[in-house]
Design an enzyme around this catalytic site. Structure first.
Site, PDB file in Angstrom:
ATOM      1  N   ARG A  90      11.615  -1.686  10.373  1.00 44.07           N
ATOM      2  CA  ARG A  90      10.593  -1.236  11.309  1.00 44.07           C
ATOM      3  C   ARG A  90      10.546  -2.178  12.506  1.00 44.07           C
ATOM      4  O   ARG A  90      10.661  -3.386  12.358  1.00 44.07           O
ATOM      5  CB  ARG A  90       9.224  -1.241  10.615  1.00 44.07           C
ATOM      6  CG  ARG A  90       8.864   0.088  10.006  1.00 44.07           C
ATOM      7  CD  ARG A  90       7.632   0.002   9.163  1.00 44.07           C
ATOM      8  NE  ARG A  90       6.471  -0.600   9.831  1.00 44.07           N
ATOM      9  CZ  ARG A  90       5.252  -0.653   9.310  1.00 44.07           C
ATOM     10  NH1 ARG A  90       5.037  -0.136   8.094  1.00 44.07           N
ATOM     11  NH2 ARG A  90       4.259  -1.215   9.951  1.00 44.07           N
ATOM     12  N   ARG A 128      -9.417   0.423   9.219  1.00 45.81           N
ATOM     13  CA  ARG A 128      -8.889  -0.920   9.438  1.00 45.81           C
ATOM     14  C   ARG A 128      -9.914  -1.837  10.097  1.00 45.81           C
ATOM     15  O   ARG A 128      -9.615  -2.988  10.377  1.00 45.81           O
ATOM     16  CB  ARG A 128      -7.651  -0.834  10.316  1.00 45.81           C
ATOM     17  CG  ARG A 128      -6.366  -1.165   9.535  1.00 45.81           C
ATOM     18  CD  ARG A 128      -5.216  -0.993  10.466  1.00 45.81           C
ATOM     19  NE  ARG A 128      -4.031  -1.697  10.089  1.00 45.81           N
ATOM     20  CZ  ARG A 128      -2.994  -1.100   9.524  1.00 45.81           C
ATOM     21  NH1 ARG A 128      -3.033   0.146   9.154  1.00 45.81           N
ATOM     22  NH2 ARG A 128      -1.896  -1.798   9.312  1.00 45.81           N
ATOM     23  N   ARG A 133      -0.171  -9.153  13.314  1.00 45.98           N
ATOM     24  CA  ARG A 133      -0.752  -8.151  12.404  1.00 45.98           C
ATOM     25  C   ARG A 133      -1.583  -8.828  11.313  1.00 45.98           C
ATOM     26  O   ARG A 133      -2.627  -8.314  10.904  1.00 45.98           O
ATOM     27  CB  ARG A 133       0.373  -7.309  11.772  1.00 45.98           C
ATOM     28  CG  ARG A 133       0.985  -6.329  12.766  1.00 45.98           C
ATOM     29  CD  ARG A 133       2.356  -5.836  12.332  1.00 45.98           C
ATOM     30  NE  ARG A 133       2.338  -5.049  11.125  1.00 45.98           N
ATOM     31  CZ  ARG A 133       3.423  -4.818  10.380  1.00 45.98           C
ATOM     32  NH1 ARG A 133       4.595  -5.337  10.720  1.00 45.98           N
ATOM     33  NH2 ARG A 133       3.334  -4.066   9.313  1.00 45.98           N
ATOM     34  N   ARG A 156      11.647  -6.447   4.655  1.00 48.16           N
ATOM     35  CA  ARG A 156      11.470  -5.036   4.269  1.00 48.16           C
ATOM     36  C   ARG A 156      12.473  -4.140   4.987  1.00 48.16           C
ATOM     37  O   ARG A 156      12.740  -4.300   6.175  1.00 48.16           O
ATOM     38  CB  ARG A 156      10.044  -4.621   4.636  1.00 48.16           C
ATOM     39  CG  ARG A 156       9.723  -3.181   4.342  1.00 48.16           C
ATOM     40  CD  ARG A 156       8.241  -2.961   4.263  1.00 48.16           C
ATOM     41  NE  ARG A 156       7.531  -3.158   5.517  1.00 48.16           N
ATOM     42  CZ  ARG A 156       6.211  -3.086   5.624  1.00 48.16           C
ATOM     43  NH1 ARG A 156       5.460  -2.850   4.559  1.00 48.16           N
ATOM     44  NH2 ARG A 156       5.620  -3.282   6.787  1.00 48.16           N
ATOM     45  N   LYS A 184       0.825  -1.214   0.000  1.00 48.41           N
ATOM     46  CA  LYS A 184       0.000   0.000   0.000  1.00 48.41           C
ATOM     47  C   LYS A 184       0.860   1.266   0.000  1.00 48.41           C
ATOM     48  O   LYS A 184       0.609   2.191  -0.753  1.00 48.41           O
ATOM     49  CB  LYS A 184      -0.941   0.026   1.219  1.00 48.41           C
ATOM     50  CG  LYS A 184      -1.905  -1.129   1.297  1.00 48.41           C
ATOM     51  CD  LYS A 184      -2.881  -0.977   2.465  1.00 48.41           C
ATOM     52  CE  LYS A 184      -2.228  -1.028   3.825  1.00 48.41           C
ATOM     53  NZ  LYS A 184      -1.622  -2.314   4.176  1.00 48.41           N
TER      54      LYS A 184
END
Ligand code: AMP
Length: 212
Positions: free
Chosen positions: A152, A88, A163, A122, A13
Site C-alpha cells: 500500500r 476514527r 498514522r 505488509r 482489523k
C-alpha cells in the site's frame, strides 16, 4: 449484529474482519478500502481523500460519515456488519450513534513497538488478503487467488508514523467511549498468529450472542 472493530493501524482489523465475515456472515465495511477504490477509480472523493491518506491524516469527517451512512442503507448490510476503520474519532463515533445501532466494539490491542514492522512489511492483494513479507518466502502472488501482491502507498515509515500519531490522539479515546457505553471487549494480539486472535474474538462474540 453490528460490530465496530477498533485498533491501531497494523492491529489486524482487516485480517480479522475477513475471517469473521465468513464465520458470522457479517458484511465487512472498510472505509480505507472504500477510499482506495475511489482513488483507483479517479472519483472526486478519491481525489480529495488521496492527499489526506498520503499524509497519514484523517479524511474530513463530513465526507467519511456520509459515505458510511449511505453504505449502511444498502440491502447487504441488513443482516449485520463490521465497521473496520470507522469511527476514527469522537465526532465520527457520535455521528454513527445517530444513524446506526452498534452492539459491540471489539478492540484489538497491540504493543506499539510491533506495529511499524507489521505495517511496513505488509503486502496486500486486491482480493482483501494480507501477508507479511517474513512469511511469504519470496512469493509475490496471493495464495488465495493468485493475483500479484503489492505494498500500500501509505505503508511507508513516514506515513506510518503519522498514522500512528493520528491513532493515538484521535482514535484511541474511542476505547473509553465504547467502554462507557458498556460495549467494549478487548482482545490482545501479540507475536502470535491471527488465528489465535480470531479465537479470542469469536469467544467474545459468542458470549455476547449468548446473553441476548
Ligand atoms: P485504513 O485502510 O483503515 O488503514 O485507512 C487508510 C487511510 O484512509 C487512513 O490513514 C485515513 O487517511 C483514511 N481513512 C480510513 N478510514 C477513515 C475514517 N474513518 N476517517 C477518516 N479517514 C479515514
Amino acid at each position: 449484529m453490528n460490530i465496530v472493530l477498533l485498533g491501531a493501524p497494523g492491529a489486524g482489523k482487516g485480517t480479522q474482519a475477513s475471517k469473521l465475515e465468513q464465520k458470522y456472515n457479517l458484511l465487512h465495511i472498510s472505509t480505507g478500502d472504500i477510499f482506495r477504490a475511489n482513488i483507483k477509480g479517479g472519483t472526486p472523493i478519491g481525489k480529495l481523500a488521496k492527499s489526506y491518506i498520503d499524509a497519514g491524516q484523517l479524511v474530513p469527517d463530513e465526507v467519511t460519515c456520509d459515505i458510511v451512512k449511505d453504505r449502511l442503507t444498502w440491502q447487504d448490510a441488513a443482516n449485520g456488519y463490521m465497521l473496520d476503520g470507522f469511527p476514527r474519532n469522537l465526532f465520527q463515533a457520535e455521528k454513527l450513534d445517530e444513524f446506526a445501532h452498534i452492539d459491540l466494539c471489539v478492540n484489538i490491542s497491540v504493543e506499539f513497538s510491533l506495529l511499524m514492522d507489521r505495517i511496513c512489511g505488509r503486502r496486500v492483494c486486491s482480493c482483501g488478503e494480507s501477508y507479511h513479507i517474513s512469511t511469504l518466502g519470496g512469493r509475490t502472488t496471493c495464495a488465495k487467488c493468485g493475483q500479484p501482491l503489492y505494498q500500500r502507498a501509505d505503508d511507508n515509515p513516514e506515513t506510518v508514523q503519522a498514522r500512528l500519531n493520528t491513532y493515538n490522539t484521535q482514535t484511541a479515546p474511542l476505547i473509553d467511549y465504547y467502554k462507557k457505553q458498556g460495549k467494549l471487549v478487548t482482545v490482545v494480539s501479540g507475536e502470535g498468529s491471527p488465528d489465535e486472535v480470531f479465537v479470542q474474538i469469536c469467544k467474545e462474540i459468542d458470549n455476547f450472542k449468548a446473553q441476548q
